[in-house]
Design an enzyme around this catalytic site. Structure first.
Site, PDB file in Angstrom:
ATOM      1  N   ARG B  53       0.840  -1.248   0.022  1.00 17.06           N
ATOM      2  CA  ARG B  53       0.086   0.041  -0.065  1.00 17.06           C
ATOM      3  C   ARG B  53       0.853   1.518   0.051  1.00 17.06           C
ATOM      4  NH1 ARG B  53      -5.227  -1.427   3.395  1.00 17.06           N
ATOM      5  NH2 ARG B  53      -5.510  -3.459   2.957  1.00 17.06           N
ATOM      6  N   THR B  54       1.959   1.314   0.913  1.00 11.34           N
ATOM      7  CA  THR B  54       2.684   2.522   0.870  1.00 11.34           C
ATOM      8  C   THR B  54       3.488   2.670  -0.502  1.00 11.34           C
ATOM      9  OG1 THR B  54       2.991   2.021   3.248  1.00 11.34           O
ATOM     10  CG2 THR B  54       4.706   3.608   2.245  1.00 11.34           C
ATOM     11  N   LYS B  82      22.596 -10.861  -1.828  1.00 13.93           N
ATOM     12  CA  LYS B  82      23.879 -11.189  -2.335  1.00 13.93           C
ATOM     13  C   LYS B  82      24.785 -10.350  -1.274  1.00 13.93           C
ATOM     14  CE  LYS B  82      22.611 -11.170  -6.952  1.00 13.93           C
ATOM     15  NZ  LYS B  82      22.168 -10.004  -7.859  1.00 13.93           N
ATOM     16  N   ARG B 103      12.236   1.895   2.390  1.00 14.44           N
ATOM     17  CA  ARG B 103      11.397   1.203   3.317  1.00 14.44           C
ATOM     18  C   ARG B 103      12.509   0.092   3.784  1.00 14.44           C
ATOM     19  NH1 ARG B 103       6.317  -0.990   5.990  1.00 14.44           N
ATOM     20  NH2 ARG B 103       5.609   0.857   5.109  1.00 14.44           N
ATOM     21  N   HIS B 131       7.864   6.846  10.741  1.00 14.81           N
ATOM     22  CA  HIS B 131       7.284   6.617   9.282  1.00 14.81           C
ATOM     23  C   HIS B 131       6.737   8.021   9.078  1.00 14.81           C
ATOM     24  CE1 HIS B 131       5.196   5.092   5.843  1.00 14.81           C
ATOM     25  NE2 HIS B 131       4.252   4.208   6.658  1.00 14.81           N
TER      26      HIS B 131
END
Ligand SMILES: [Zn+2]
Lengths: 153, 305
Positions: B53-54, B82, B103, B131
């Protein structure tokens, strides 16, 4: 100079850190990055009687004058410490430690979820707050057990 | 705005907040006027944990401004597995994009990443940390529904791990709201957040019981209590029910109480609340687009007079 201090030999040039809270001298050495491998001559006296602290430790480092940064960091675990700079057996400077605003690369963040604990090209950075230090990345506060978080060299 | 990088709600002054919200309101009123404003601009999406959603909200915002996104894709297929450092990843993506959205599951990751790039970077959630764009859309919703004057807000649920809560608490302090925190003892606000609120002189009280304070609230912000936070199931069951609301619970509230939730919800707000005038959580979710458009526009050099 008192009898107690004479138990540790005088140094010619270097630094004497006095009035370290009893038992904290090894943490002081850890902060200074002194582990005996560099050849510095170091004397440590532990748990000496002290009017001010009850018991105190003393550290003498031959051939090395501490920088202000190093002294600042010491304040976190030895807030009562006094620093004596010695040249030719004489005390040429004497000062108390002062709390720095920030300590960088000295302490490890105890928060396992903190990015500074990952393999990233960044040093830990802690702001010194009223009664502890605080990670500038994740905000975690360390209060009582600062010495336990000193980065192993 | 003074800030190139948007890392934490703590960095946003009241003036900054008002600037973004006013701009968001202008955009919401006439979105067409902003279409094409950032044609050719690319926003780099670095999502190291899934948050559909974000991500959709940022994508929509950028596209509505006429720009586009470059997405590093799901974490599994990226260089993270990796062993590439975050510092390297953001420096590489900076070469493709004009601004970055990050994020990441580690706390402090956005702050660290911002130290390695010149392009503006937006924190879209770092672990249990911050946030800030969620906070801005929460504030936008609060301002729309209750205003900032003489405001009393209750925040209920998992206050310990909920990063939306931590960011919001800082921001509410900046708009001088009275704050009431309602949670089980074990999920109280973390020490560092309480320390900050105390330092900033916030008017804060903590409760274990919603009834104690519900009639005074203008806004009730509900978050989910996660089962996995509790060592055993019975402990969870003992508290969970106390922090669920339905239309019956809200009969004790002011008529104009605004109920918010960062979504998705599970069972903490009964569906029967949806039909009441209290429910603002879907409106809150939709507000993410104009608020993120406003923020991106300001970061990318849009002037607000
Ligand atoms: Zn940290």
């Amino acid at each position: 100079m008192s009898d107690q201090q004479l138990r540790v030999s005088k140094i010619r040039n270097g630094t004497v850190i006095d009035h370290i809270a009893g038992g904290q001298s090894l943490n002081v050495l850890a902060i200074l990055g002194i582990d005996g491998t560099s050849g510095d001559s170091v004397s440590v006296a532990m748990n000496m009687p002290s009017d001010r602290l009850g018991k105190k430790d003393i550290v003498k480092v031959e051939g090395r004058e501490l920088s202000q940064d190093e002294v600042d960091v010491l304040s976190l675990i030895a807030p009562a410490a006094s620093i004596n700079i010695i040249r030719e057996y004489d005390v040429v400077e004497k000062h108390r430690v002062e709390r720095p605003e920030v300590v960088e690369g000295v302490l490890e963040c105890p928060n396992r979820g903190c990015i500074t604990t990952e393999d990233e090209p960044v040093d830990s950075r802690f702001a010194v707050v009223d009664d502890g230090v605080r990670c500038e990345y994740c905000d975690t506060i360390i209060r009582d057990d600062i010495a336990e978080h000193i980065v192993a060299e | 705005m003074r800030h190139d990088h948007i890392i934490s709600a703590k960095q946003l002054s009241r003036a900054d907040i008002e600037t973004v919200l006013d701009h968001a309101a202008d955009i919401a009123a006439d979105p067409g006027a902003y279409a094409g404003r950032h044609e050719g601009t690319l926003l780099g999406l670095c999502f190291f944990e899934p948050s559909t959603r974000t991500k959709m909200s940022f994508t929509t915002a950028m596209k509505r401004l006429g720009g586009d996104i470059v997405d590093m894709g799901p974490v599994d297929s990226s260089s993270v597995k990796k062993g590439e450092s975050l510092a390297d990843t953001v420096r590489v993506v900076e070469g493709y994009a004009d601004a970055l959205v990050l994020r990441h599951p580690m706390e402090g990751s956005a702050k660290m990443a911002s130290e390695f790039v010149d392009a503006p970077l937006v924190n879209a959630g770092d672990g249990a940390g911050q946030h800030p764009t969620q906070t801005l859309l929460d504030l936008y919703t609060i301002r729309e529904n209750a205003g900032f004057e003489d405001l009393t807000v209750g925040i209920m649920g998992d206050l310990k791990y909920g990063r939306t809560v931590h960011s919001l608490a800082h921001a509410l302090t900046n708009v001088d709201a009275r704050q009431h925190f309602i949670s089980p003892e074990s999920l109280r606000l973390p020490r560092s957040v309480r320390y900050d609120l105390h330092q900033e002189g916030a008017e804060v009280r903590e409760h274990t019981d919603l009834d104690e304070i519900l009639p005074e609230l203008d806004v009730l912000y509900v978050t989910r209590i996660q089962r996995e936070r509790f060592p055993d199931e019975s402990e969870y069951r003992a508290v969970a029910g106390q922090y669920q609301i339905d239309s019956e619970t809200l009969s004790q509230a002011k008529d104009d109480l605004t109920v918010m939730h960062p979504l998705p919800r599970v069972d903490e707000i009964d569906y029967d609340v949806d039909d009441t005038d209290h429910a603002a959580y879907f409106q809150q979710a939709h507000n993410g687009v104009p608020v993120r458009m406003a923020l991106l526009d300001l970061m990318l050099g849009g002037e607000r007079e």
